[in-house]
Design a protein around this motif. Structure first.
Motif, short mmCIF file in Angstrom:
data_model
loop_
_atom_site.label_atom_id
_atom_site.label_comp_id
_atom_site.label_asym_id
_atom_site.label_seq_id
_atom_site.Cartn_x
_atom_site.Cartn_y
_atom_site.Cartn_z
N VAL A 90 0.86 -1.19 0.00
CA VAL A 90 0.00 0.00 0.00
C VAL A 90 0.90 1.24 0.00
N ALA A 91 0.89 1.96 -1.11
CA ALA A 91 1.83 3.06 -1.33
C ALA A 91 1.63 4.24 -0.38
N PHE A 92 0.43 4.45 0.13
CA PHE A 92 0.20 5.59 1.02
C PHE A 92 0.44 5.24 2.49
N HIS A 93 0.68 3.98 2.80
CA HIS A 93 0.93 3.55 4.18
C HIS A 93 2.33 4.02 4.61
N SER A 148 -0.68 5.76 9.98
CA SER A 148 -0.11 6.99 9.45
C SER A 148 -0.04 6.84 7.94
N VAL A 149 -0.66 7.77 7.22
CA VAL A 149 -0.68 7.73 5.76
C VAL A 149 -0.19 9.06 5.20
N ALA A 150 0.27 9.01 3.97
CA ALA A 150 0.68 10.24 3.28
C ALA A 150 0.15 10.18 1.85
N ILE A 151 -0.66 11.17 1.51
CA ILE A 151 -1.18 11.29 0.15
C ILE A 151 -0.41 12.40 -0.56
#
Length: 142
Positions: free
Chosen positions: A31-34, A54-57
């Motif tokens: 999962v690339a946004f994880h 914690s995610v980053a878009i």
């Protein structure tokens, strides 16, 4: 609102893709946004279960409180999240039979104050790339 949608086909059976998809603790692998777990998810998803991630878009990471809303065995996993930045998230994973195995689709919706105007367009573009990267990195793709 920002929305990102993508699908990818894999040679594995829908059951195999579902097993990998619902092993939530493997999400950091694909999962690339994880970014990291704040409170780990359950071993297998159950409706009503919660976890923090914690995610980053676009920009710095933010904490999201997730609730597993729907689990339809071998077909559908739906999460609802609330971010610390005031953004609400809906994340739907769907597994269907494909011509050569199975198809995994991801549908992400982001709503709330920060997801409007020109910044909303930038968030949507970033989310689309992250959803596509996630499908490309999904363990069945290797």
């Amino acid at each position: 609102m920002a929305r990102a949608q993508a699908s990818a086909e894999y040679s594995e059976s829908p059951e195999a893709v579902w097993r990998t998809l619902t092993d939530l603790r493997r999400q950091p692998q694909w999962v690339a946004f994880h970014k990291q777990w704040i409170a780990e998810p359950p071993e297998r998803p159950e409706e009503g279960a919660t976890f923090k991630e914690s995610v980053a878009i676009l920009g710095p990471p933010a904490t999201v409180d997730w609730e597993i809303v729907t689990v339809k065995s071998r077909e559908l996993l739906e999460l609802s999240g609330q971010g610390t930045t005031g953004v609400a998230a809906r994340l739907v994973y769907q597994v269907t039979a494909g011509a050569a195995g199975s198809v995994l689709s991801i549908d992400m919706e982001l709503t709330g104050g920060p997801v409007v105007g020109p910044i909303g367009d930038m968030i949507q573009d970033a989310a689309q790339k992250l959803v596509e990267s996630s499908l490309a990195a999904f363990p069945a793709a290797r």
